[in-house]
Motif scaffolding. Sequence first.
Motif, PDB file in Angstrom:
ATOM      1  N   VAL A  10       0.872  -1.181   0.000  1.00  0.00           N
ATOM      2  CA  VAL A  10       0.000   0.000   0.000  1.00  0.00           C
ATOM      3  C   VAL A  10       0.904   1.224   0.000  1.00  0.00           C
ATOM      4  CG1 VAL A  10      -1.788   1.262   1.259  1.00  0.00           C
ATOM      5  CG2 VAL A  10      -1.765  -1.235   1.284  1.00  0.00           C
ATOM      6  N   PRO A  11       0.645   2.210  -0.862  1.00  0.00           N
ATOM      7  CA  PRO A  11       1.452   3.440  -0.815  1.00  0.00           C
ATOM      8  C   PRO A  11       1.523   3.970   0.615  1.00  0.00           C
ATOM      9  CG  PRO A  11       0.011   3.481  -2.712  1.00  0.00           C
ATOM     10  CD  PRO A  11      -0.379   2.272  -1.922  1.00  0.00           C
ATOM     11  N   SER A  12       2.752   4.224   1.078  1.00  0.00           N
ATOM     12  CA  SER A  12       2.940   4.566   2.484  1.00  0.00           C
ATOM     13  C   SER A  12       2.165   5.807   2.902  1.00  0.00           C
ATOM     14  CB  SER A  12       4.431   4.770   2.774  1.00  0.00           C
ATOM     15  OG  SER A  12       4.950   5.817   1.972  1.00  0.00           O
ATOM     16  N   ASP A  21      -3.539   1.887   9.013  1.00  0.00           N
ATOM     17  CA  ASP A  21      -4.519   1.462   8.017  1.00  0.00           C
ATOM     18  C   ASP A  21      -4.674   2.534   6.949  1.00  0.00           C
ATOM     19  OD1 ASP A  21      -5.047  -0.901   9.368  1.00  0.00           O
ATOM     20  OD2 ASP A  21      -6.548   0.053  10.649  1.00  0.00           O
ATOM     21  N   VAL A  22      -5.238   2.117   5.790  1.00  0.00           N
ATOM     22  CA  VAL A  22      -5.508   3.098   4.734  1.00  0.00           C
ATOM     23  C   VAL A  22      -6.524   4.108   5.254  1.00  0.00           C
ATOM     24  CG1 VAL A  22      -6.434   3.433   2.409  1.00  0.00           C
ATOM     25  CG2 VAL A  22      -4.998   1.443   2.908  1.00  0.00           C
ATOM     26  N   MET A  23      -6.242   5.376   5.047  1.00  0.00           N
ATOM     27  CA  MET A  23      -7.103   6.426   5.593  1.00  0.00           C
ATOM     28  C   MET A  23      -8.439   6.508   4.852  1.00  0.00           C
ATOM     29  SD  MET A  23      -4.379   9.480   6.470  1.00  0.00           S
ATOM     30  CE  MET A  23      -3.274   9.213   5.083  1.00  0.00           C
ATOM     31  N   THR A  34      -0.632  14.344   7.900  1.00  0.00           N
ATOM     32  CA  THR A  34      -2.009  13.904   7.653  1.00  0.00           C
ATOM     33  C   THR A  34      -2.298  12.602   8.388  1.00  0.00           C
ATOM     34  OG1 THR A  34      -2.018  14.972   5.477  1.00  0.00           O
ATOM     35  CG2 THR A  34      -3.676  13.269   5.866  1.00  0.00           C
ATOM     36  N   TYR A  35      -3.508  12.513   8.991  1.00  0.00           N
ATOM     37  CA  TYR A  35      -3.951  11.329   9.732  1.00  0.00           C
ATOM     38  C   TYR A  35      -5.383  11.001   9.329  1.00  0.00           C
ATOM     39  CZ  TYR A  35      -0.132  12.783  12.817  1.00  0.00           C
ATOM     40  OH  TYR A  35       1.068  13.168  13.319  1.00  0.00           O
ATOM     41  N   ASP A  36      -5.816   9.784   9.670  1.00  0.00           N
ATOM     42  CA  ASP A  36      -7.223   9.456   9.515  1.00  0.00           C
ATOM     43  C   ASP A  36      -8.014  10.191  10.587  1.00  0.00           C
ATOM     44  OD1 ASP A  36      -9.470   6.755   9.830  1.00  0.00           O
ATOM     45  OD2 ASP A  36      -9.240   8.021   8.083  1.00  0.00           O
ATOM     46  N   HIS A  70      -7.533  12.442  -0.365  1.00  0.00           N
ATOM     47  CA  HIS A  70      -8.756  11.635  -0.334  1.00  0.00           C
ATOM     48  C   HIS A  70      -9.108  11.135  -1.737  1.00  0.00           C
ATOM     49  CE1 HIS A  70     -13.183  11.189   1.155  1.00  0.00           C
ATOM     50  NE2 HIS A  70     -12.539  10.038   1.078  1.00  0.00           N
ATOM     51  N   ARG A  71      -8.990  12.026  -2.741  1.00  0.00           N
ATOM     52  CA  ARG A  71      -9.292  11.617  -4.119  1.00  0.00           C
ATOM     53  C   ARG A  71      -8.299  10.575  -4.615  1.00  0.00           C
ATOM     54  NH1 ARG A  71     -10.830  17.121  -4.660  1.00  0.00           N
ATOM     55  NH2 ARG A  71      -8.698  17.723  -5.243  1.00  0.00           N
ATOM     56  N   LEU A  72      -7.024  10.751  -4.281  1.00  0.00           N
ATOM     57  CA  LEU A  72      -6.018   9.769  -4.705  1.00  0.00           C
ATOM     58  C   LEU A  72      -6.288   8.394  -4.100  1.00  0.00           C
ATOM     59  CD1 LEU A  72      -2.730  11.884  -4.437  1.00  0.00           C
ATOM     60  CD2 LEU A  72      -3.817  11.057  -6.528  1.00  0.00           C
ATOM     61  N   ILE A  73      -6.681   8.380  -2.826  1.00  0.00           N
ATOM     62  CA  ILE A  73      -6.982   7.099  -2.174  1.00  0.00           C
ATOM     63  C   ILE A  73      -8.196   6.442  -2.830  1.00  0.00           C
ATOM     64  CG2 ILE A  73      -7.764   6.052  -0.010  1.00  0.00           C
ATOM     65  CD1 ILE A  73      -6.061   8.086   1.491  1.00  0.00           C
TER      66      ILE A  73
END
Length: 430
Positions: A10-12, A21-23, A34-36, A70-73
Amino acid sequence: MVRDDLYITVPSFFRCPISLDVMKSPVSLSTGVTYDRSSIQRWLDSGNNTCPATMQVLETKEFVPNDNLHRLIQIWSNSVRNNSASSASAAEEAESAPLSPDKIQLVVKEIGGEKKESGANCSLDALSKIASFAEESGENRRFLAKMDGFVAMLADLICSDDKELSPPVVEELAVRVLDLVSIEFGDFRELKRLILIPKEKSPNSLPPSLLRVMKQGRSSSSQSRIAAVRIIQSIAIDAESKLALAESDGLLLHLVNSIAPQTDPSLVDACLSCLISISMPKRVKPQLVRLRTIAKLREILKSPSVISASTTEKALKLLESVSSCREGMAELCGDSACVEAVVRKAMKVSDAATEVAVTILWTVCYLFRDQKAADAVIRSNGLTRILLLMQSNCSPAVRQMSTDLLRIFRVNSKSCLSSYDTKTTHIMPF
């Protein structure tokens, strides 16, 4: 980056630095990290005022949505979901399956060989997997402990002062894993050599990162802080190391401040064990007295909250150790509330707690003949408790010390015990 054949990469920068975890809803603090949203909100709601990744004090606790990330994820997540069903199933299995010992060896080699090239992300991802592997079973921990160079590699991560190679989250993971495998490793002299900094290199004997984890561990359950305290205790194996630890800037003060009723009980228990070990040299005891350790122990013993028998035993043991010096004895004799708290713990906790409590009372009332302490024992109904102890199935040492105490109160008290007599021959309990 970590090998794809071990688990899904997963991209770091898609991972939350706290949960890993993935945000789902990335937000940025004033520090730019940046954090979730859910993870950082829990961090801030716990009363913290620092950025978890950088440990910088926050000018403001407000955060803003990171819409671009957010859009990239979302784009990345959609591309993963659009893969074939078989590929998705295999990826999910690879992500959730625990690593085998063979793959763990590959991960360890990558941490040692690529951390300088790949930066902290490789160490962070790999250490997370290693931590999960170590937590699964004692067999896994023994495997890691016996792996050539593994403990030395963890010590190197902890001792590194390079923030890029060892950011706070990596430091915490390294400390947690080292705590898990240190018992199986067993060679505490080697561990001391790897962790303890020689005096000629630094006035502080402990790596700054280990002190940071002990003081500022981000885990809400204090897991990382407890692990750091246990590692410190494990290297306090001789007079030299105990004195070196006692002289480390802020270590004793933080350990003493952590033994408070409102602190996580598991952390209190770990700090008491560590302090008992470090307090053995005579030179350390006066330092602990000056840090108001006796007052802290009084609050623990008086606490209305439920304290385990193990914690009570350790609090009494530390009180006995600290009060064995002249300064400690003077402070204990002047603290009637602490003496009364010891009386209340003399029964109904455990045989070990009873013996230590009676030893403390015997020392202040019989050996030092302190009248204030004797008055405190009488006020807290100590005479009745001593009589009950003598009628119980107590050890010979406790029975003899109780007899000595009754002799003192027979002479000094106007109670009904003035007529109590005993022909028991005095035997020193030590």
